[in-house]
Design an enzyme around this catalytic site. Structure first.
Site, mmCIF file in Angstrom:
data_model
loop_
_atom_site.group_PDB
_atom_site.id
_atom_site.type_symbol
_atom_site.label_atom_id
_atom_site.label_comp_id
_atom_site.label_asym_id
_atom_site.label_seq_id
_atom_site.Cartn_x
_atom_site.Cartn_y
_atom_site.Cartn_z
ATOM 1 N N GLY A 12 0.659 -1.298 0.057
ATOM 2 C CA GLY A 12 0.056 0.157 -0.067
ATOM 3 C C GLY A 12 0.752 1.465 0.073
ATOM 4 N N ASN A 14 1.320 3.262 -2.436
ATOM 5 C CA ASN A 14 0.569 3.993 -3.458
ATOM 6 C C ASN A 14 -0.800 4.599 -2.707
ATOM 7 O OD1 ASN A 14 1.459 4.535 -6.427
ATOM 8 N ND2 ASN A 14 1.599 2.159 -5.992
ATOM 9 N N ASN A 108 -6.347 2.769 -12.813
ATOM 10 C CA ASN A 108 -5.188 1.881 -12.254
ATOM 11 C C ASN A 108 -3.972 2.329 -12.388
ATOM 12 O OD1 ASN A 108 -4.283 -0.777 -11.579
ATOM 13 N ND2 ASN A 108 -3.625 -0.971 -13.594
ATOM 14 N N HIS A 110 -0.018 1.508 -13.332
ATOM 15 C CA HIS A 110 0.770 0.293 -13.973
ATOM 16 C C HIS A 110 2.227 0.672 -13.918
ATOM 17 C CE1 HIS A 110 1.789 -3.416 -16.048
ATOM 18 N NE2 HIS A 110 2.459 -2.574 -16.661
ATOM 19 N N ASP A 151 -4.851 -3.731 -18.793
ATOM 20 C CA ASP A 151 -4.032 -2.399 -18.962
ATOM 21 C C ASP A 151 -4.257 -1.765 -20.237
ATOM 22 O OD1 ASP A 151 -2.877 -3.249 -16.611
ATOM 23 O OD2 ASP A 151 -1.370 -4.357 -17.516
ATOM 24 N N GLN A 179 9.661 8.072 -8.299
ATOM 25 C CA GLN A 179 9.576 9.070 -9.144
ATOM 26 C C GLN A 179 8.488 9.158 -10.219
ATOM 27 O OE1 GLN A 179 13.162 8.951 -11.482
ATOM 28 N NE2 GLN A 179 14.485 8.904 -9.787
HETATM 29 C C1 GRF Z 1 2.573 -0.914 -7.503
HETATM 30 O O1 GRF Z 1 4.115 -1.257 -8.394
HETATM 31 C C2 GRF Z 1 1.699 -0.879 -8.648
HETATM 32 O O2 GRF Z 1 2.060 -0.172 -9.979
HETATM 33 C C3 GRF Z 1 1.509 -1.996 -8.979
HETATM 34 O O3 GRF Z 1 1.370 -2.759 -7.856
HETATM 35 C C4 GRF Z 1 2.471 -2.315 -6.929
HETATM 36 C C5 GRF Z 1 1.702 -1.764 -5.593
HETATM 37 O O4 GRF Z 1 2.635 -1.443 -4.743
HETATM 38 N N1 GRF Z 1 0.213 -2.259 -9.967
HETATM 39 P P1 GRF Z 1 1.837 -1.034 -3.361
HETATM 40 O O5 GRF Z 1 0.950 -1.748 -2.700
HETATM 41 O O6 GRF Z 1 1.190 0.578 -3.699
HETATM 42 O O7 GRF Z 1 3.026 -0.594 -2.574
#
Ligand code: GRF
Length: 198
Positions: A12, A14, A108, A110, A151, A179
């Site tokens: 998590g 993100n 989403n 990616h 995607d 980044q």
């Molecule tokens: C990220 O690399 C995202 O792009 C992909 O899954 C990963 C999730 O990481 N879809 P986190 O759980 O947000 O650390």
């Protein structure tokens, strides 16, 4: 106020970037109404609780059939009255009925520059392994709307990241997150919340 639900499977980071951006004002006009994980052990659920956000675990394993899970997921999403669903590392296929009902309201992140290194089998570290194996010098991340394909939905934002000599998949993954992912995912949410796209 844009009510968002964030769907996660793992750490998590993100999700954390979204919380940080709301707190610092880089995302405005937005509240996280719920975080849903298919994995009870996902650290993302702890991050949600720390922010006073409802944390829900809903796994296909809790149901007899995939259809039952799909119905339960859609029912849960509907119940929170969400304006936007954010897939932030959610490793479960989104039910077609949900895509149809929430068209242009599911995004989403990616970890590559779509259309490179995306589609079936490209998730997590595999994306970065493939980028390194191909020898690209630039990779990055993409935020896109979710459609019935893998995607394949309309692209909202992309950000490029340099591949450096000696990169391992893990090192590259971390750089792409820092980044690109943690920058453009909050940015896309801010833009949607403020009528700049969608
Ligand atoms: C990220 O690399 C995202 O792009 C992909 O899954 C990963 C999730 O990481 N879809 P986190 O759980 O947000 O650390």
């Amino acid at each position: 106020m844009l009510r968002i639900g964030v769907l996660v499977s793992g750490g998590g980071t993100n999700l954390q970037a979204i919380f940080d951006a709301i707190e610092s004002g880089r995302i405005t006009n937005t509240e996280v109404a719920v975080v849903i994980s298919n994995n009870a052990g996902a650290y993302a659920l702890e991050r949600a609780k720390e922010h006073g956000v409802e944390a829900v675990c809903l796994s296909p394993k809790q149901f007899g059939t995939r259809e039952e899970f799909n119905e339960a997921l859609l029912e849960k999403i509907d119940r929170y009255g969400l304006d936007l669903i954010v897939l932030a590392g959610f490793l479960v296929t989104i039910p077609p009925a949900m895509i149809e009902k929430y068209r242009n309201r599911i995004i989403n992140i990616h970890p590559s520059l779509i259309p490179s290194f995306c589609g079936v089998g490209y998730y997590g570290l595999k994306v970065h392994e493939a980028a390194l194996a191909r020898g690209v010098k630039i990779t990055g991340a993409t935020v896109h709307f979710v459609d019935e394909g893998m995607d394949s939905g309309p692209i909202i934002l992309q950000k490029a990241v340099e591949v450096l000599p000696g990169d391992t998949p893990k090192v590259l993954q971390r750089r792409v997150m820092e980044q690109a992912e943690w920058v453009i995912l909050p940015q896309a949410i801010h833009m949607i919340a403020n009528g700049m796209i969608g």
